[in-house]
Design a protein around this motif. Structure first.
Motif, PDB file in Angstrom:
ATOM      1  N   ASP A 369     -13.767  21.555  43.459  1.00  0.00           N
ATOM      2  CA  ASP A 369     -12.959  20.890  44.486  1.00  0.00           C
ATOM      3  C   ASP A 369     -11.734  20.231  43.852  1.00  0.00           C
ATOM      4  OD1 ASP A 369     -14.755  21.609  46.446  1.00  0.00           O
ATOM      5  OD2 ASP A 369     -15.890  19.727  46.322  1.00  0.00           O
ATOM      6  N   ASP A 370     -10.573  20.435  44.500  1.00  0.00           N
ATOM      7  CA  ASP A 370      -9.336  19.832  44.029  1.00  0.00           C
ATOM      8  C   ASP A 370      -9.239  19.991  42.505  1.00  0.00           C
ATOM      9  OD1 ASP A 370      -6.958  18.472  44.039  1.00  0.00           O
ATOM     10  OD2 ASP A 370      -7.845  16.479  44.280  1.00  0.00           O
ATOM     11  N   PRO A 371      -9.177  21.221  42.020  1.00  0.00           N
ATOM     12  CA  PRO A 371      -9.376  21.478  40.591  1.00  0.00           C
ATOM     13  C   PRO A 371      -8.320  20.892  39.666  1.00  0.00           C
ATOM     14  CG  PRO A 371      -8.575  23.455  41.684  1.00  0.00           C
ATOM     15  CD  PRO A 371      -8.908  22.465  42.766  1.00  0.00           C
ATOM     16  N   LEU A 372      -7.117  20.614  40.149  1.00  0.00           N
ATOM     17  CA  LEU A 372      -6.079  20.088  39.278  1.00  0.00           C
ATOM     18  C   LEU A 372      -6.150  18.584  39.102  1.00  0.00           C
ATOM     19  CD1 LEU A 372      -2.997  22.245  40.337  1.00  0.00           C
ATOM     20  CD2 LEU A 372      -4.714  22.669  38.558  1.00  0.00           C
ATOM     21  N   SER A 373      -7.002  17.921  39.871  1.00  0.00           N
ATOM     22  CA  SER A 373      -7.159  16.469  39.717  1.00  0.00           C
ATOM     23  C   SER A 373      -8.210  16.175  38.656  1.00  0.00           C
ATOM     24  CB  SER A 373      -7.574  15.832  41.044  1.00  0.00           C
ATOM     25  OG  SER A 373      -8.893  16.213  41.388  1.00  0.00           O
ATOM     26  N   PHE A 374      -8.018  15.053  37.973  1.00  0.00           N
ATOM     27  CA  PHE A 374      -8.980  14.622  36.959  1.00  0.00           C
ATOM     28  C   PHE A 374     -10.013  13.724  37.620  1.00  0.00           C
ATOM     29  CE2 PHE A 374     -10.677  12.013  33.575  1.00  0.00           C
ATOM     30  CZ  PHE A 374     -10.863  12.924  32.542  1.00  0.00           C
ATOM     31  N   ASN A 375     -11.250  14.187  37.688  1.00  0.00           N
ATOM     32  CA  ASN A 375     -12.286  13.449  38.420  1.00  0.00           C
ATOM     33  C   ASN A 375     -13.634  13.586  37.712  1.00  0.00           C
ATOM     34  OD1 ASN A 375     -13.966  12.192  40.235  1.00  0.00           O
ATOM     35  ND2 ASN A 375     -13.896  13.852  41.747  1.00  0.00           N
ATOM     36  N   PRO A 376     -13.968  12.651  36.820  1.00  0.00           N
ATOM     37  CA  PRO A 376     -15.245  12.728  36.103  1.00  0.00           C
ATOM     38  C   PRO A 376     -16.463  12.556  37.006  1.00  0.00           C
ATOM     39  CG  PRO A 376     -13.756  11.151  35.074  1.00  0.00           C
ATOM     40  CD  PRO A 376     -13.169  11.508  36.391  1.00  0.00           C
ATOM     41  N   LYS A 377     -16.240  12.115  38.258  1.00  0.00           N
ATOM     42  CA  LYS A 377     -17.365  11.901  39.166  1.00  0.00           C
ATOM     43  C   LYS A 377     -17.619  13.118  40.058  1.00  0.00           C
ATOM     44  CE  LYS A 377     -16.458   6.944  39.045  1.00  0.00           C
ATOM     45  NZ  LYS A 377     -16.148   5.698  39.776  1.00  0.00           N
ATOM     46  N   ARG A 378     -16.923  14.216  39.778  1.00  0.00           N
ATOM     47  CA  ARG A 378     -17.111  15.421  40.565  1.00  0.00           C
ATOM     48  C   ARG A 378     -18.481  16.046  40.302  1.00  0.00           C
ATOM     49  NH1 ARG A 378     -13.464  18.973  40.838  1.00  0.00           N
ATOM     50  NH2 ARG A 378     -11.700  17.903  39.818  1.00  0.00           N
ATOM     51  N   THR A 379     -18.934  16.883  41.217  1.00  0.00           N
ATOM     52  CA  THR A 379     -20.171  17.639  41.034  1.00  0.00           C
ATOM     53  C   THR A 379     -19.829  18.992  40.420  1.00  0.00           C
ATOM     54  OG1 THR A 379     -21.201  16.578  42.943  1.00  0.00           O
ATOM     55  CG2 THR A 379     -22.151  18.666  42.195  1.00  0.00           C
ATOM     56  N   PHE A 380     -20.466  19.309  39.340  1.00  0.00           N
ATOM     57  CA  PHE A 380     -20.222  20.572  38.660  1.00  0.00           C
ATOM     58  C   PHE A 380     -21.147  21.656  39.220  1.00  0.00           C
ATOM     59  CE2 PHE A 380     -17.728  18.086  35.935  1.00  0.00           C
ATOM     60  CZ  PHE A 380     -17.012  18.914  35.076  1.00  0.00           C
TER      61      PHE A 380
END
Length: 453
Positions: A369-380
């Motif tokens: 999701d929103d791959p160009l944003s830096f988000n360490p809380k994303r679900t992989f």
């Protein structure tokens, strides 16, 4: 031949990317920086795209299904060794890609055994010691090129774990310079011309020969120390003790090659990833503050960071995982097609290259999701072929666990002692690729200040 093959099989050739020059194809655009070029390939053609590297037809495959097809293919069909012949002068004939497949598999096992859990426990305090010494004489505040600082540090930590304390203590500027010449010889052009006769290739050969001499001297010294009853537990000793399946030991030439292989596996990735880690921390001070709280709560005032404590840092882990997603050090992973390779409705002919790109793969919106944003809380994603910072399959980077150990140890100390901020506007820090390893802009300067001041 291609047209007749297509007619006979009913399959189609991959679409060719636009912009090829008459004599060199896409070679110049690829060598300028493969990352944006490969993004253009995917944007123009989708899951499967082909381009011309000065006569070497290469097909980029993107997506979990495509990655799985590549990584599950046997070496007899998709050969890493044939695609990476430009690494043979770096490691030496008879080592990894310059060895017969049966020998390469045994060498890979030797490397893997040297990096298993019990040895990593031994390496952790060595890395911690190096980091403490590294920051001991820092001023209370300042500014520096942290790519250069991390490169120097990870060379020291890798060398200490690999060759032992004595070699680390005597490590000279000559060793650092020779290794730098090896590193700089590994560039995108090597994929198309492994035998390029550039000035850098000549320096590479001189450096490799001299490193062989230096490491050979250490073999003699180590054997003399063993004869005196001394004991060692570093990777170097592991190489001296290791045997092939027929009981023969590694030659001095093979030991030198294994040392250089380890250094490439553990040093390259650590230095570049540490640099991007610090840039992203400074870009996101709120996230950096959360990680500092985690470290303070876990470690308190202790100057010791144990192997066990490194496994109890979920926020630091997640941040590092996201750094590796957006800034995977390996932009391209290639294989030479030995037998015609079929993927869906496409046929890729023997003699061509196929390529997987973690850089492109990690920027797919249908996977992240929103791959160009830096988000360490994303679900992989759960699948094994979506997130590929160190490659995949049987040729996955053998030094990945060691690289992660180094980076986590560095920041477990660094963030408890210092605060960091960018020296340049955030957009200044971007991916560049002077060799086959991605790194941040040169210079990569940041400001630092001791915490509590």
């Amino acid at each position: 031949m291609e047209d007749s093959l297509v007619r006979e099989t009913g399959m189609i050739s991959p679409p060719m990317v636009s912009g090829a020059k008459p004599d060199t194809g896409h070679f110049e655009e690829f060598c300028l920086n493969p990352a944006p070029f490969l993004m253009r390939c995917h944007a123009e053609c989708g899951e499967v795209s082909s381009f011309d590297l000065a006569g070497l037809k290469t097909t980029l495959l993107v997506g979990e299904d495509a990655h799985e097809a590549v990584y599950r293919a046997p070496d007899s069909q998709l050969s890493a060794a044939q695609a990476y012949q430009f690494m043979v002068p770096v490691f030496g004939q008879g080592i990894q890609y310059g060895a017969p497949p049966a020998i390469e598999r045994q060498q890979l096992k030797i490397q893997a055994v040297g990096l298993r859990h019990d040895r990593m426990v031994h390496y952790a305090p060595i890395i911690a010691q190096e980091v403490r010494q590294w920051i001991a004489d820092w001023p209370d505040e300042g500014e520096d090129d942290f790519y250069e600082k991390f490169t120097e540090l990870t060379l020291k930590t890798s060398t200490h774990c690999l060759m032992g304390a004595d070699f680390r203590a005597s490590m000279s500027d000559e060793f650092r310079g020779l290794y730098h010449d090896l590193e700089m010889s590994v560039d995108p052009a090597g994929l198309a011309d492994p035998n390029q006769h550039s000035e850098m290739a000549m320096r590479r050969d001189i450096a490799r020969a001299r490193l062989g001499e230096l490491i050979g001297e250490r073999v003699v010294q180590r054997k003399a120390a063993l004869a005196r009853g001394e004991e060692f537990h570093d990777m170097f000793q592991h190489y001296l003790d290791a045997t092939y399946s027929d009981g023969t030991r590694l030659t001095d030439h093979e030991i030198a090659g294994m040392v250089i292989w380890f250094m490439f596996a553990g040093h390259h990735t650590s230095g570049n990833t540490s640099s991007w880690m610090l840039v992203e921390l400074a870009r996101h001070p709120d996230l950096m503050a959360e990680i500092v709280v985690e470290l303070d709560q876990l470690l308190g005032d202790s100057e010791q960071v144990s192997f066990q404590s490194l496994r109890e840092m979920p926020l630091l882990d997640a941040f590092l995982e996201e750094v590796l997603r957006l800034h995977a050090p390996l932009v391209t992973l290639s294989r030479r097609v030995m037998k015609d390779f079929h993927y869906k409705d496409y046929v890729i002919e023997a003699g061509d290259n196929v390529m997987v790109s973690p850089y492109v793969a990690h920027r797919q919106p249908e996977i992240f999701d929103d791959p160009l944003s830096f988000n360490p809380k994303r679900t992989f994603p759960d699948g094994p072929f979506a997130y590929l910072p160190f490659g995949g399959g049987r040729h996955k980077c053998v030094g990945n666990a060691f690289a992660l150990l180094q980076v986590k140890t560095i920041f477990a100390y660094l963030l408890r002692k210092f605060e960091f901020e960018l020296s340049e506007p955030a957009e200044y820090y971007r991916d560049i690729m002077p060799s086959l390893i991605l790194r941040p802009s040169d210079p990569c300067r940041l400001r630092f200040r001791r915490r509590g001041r």
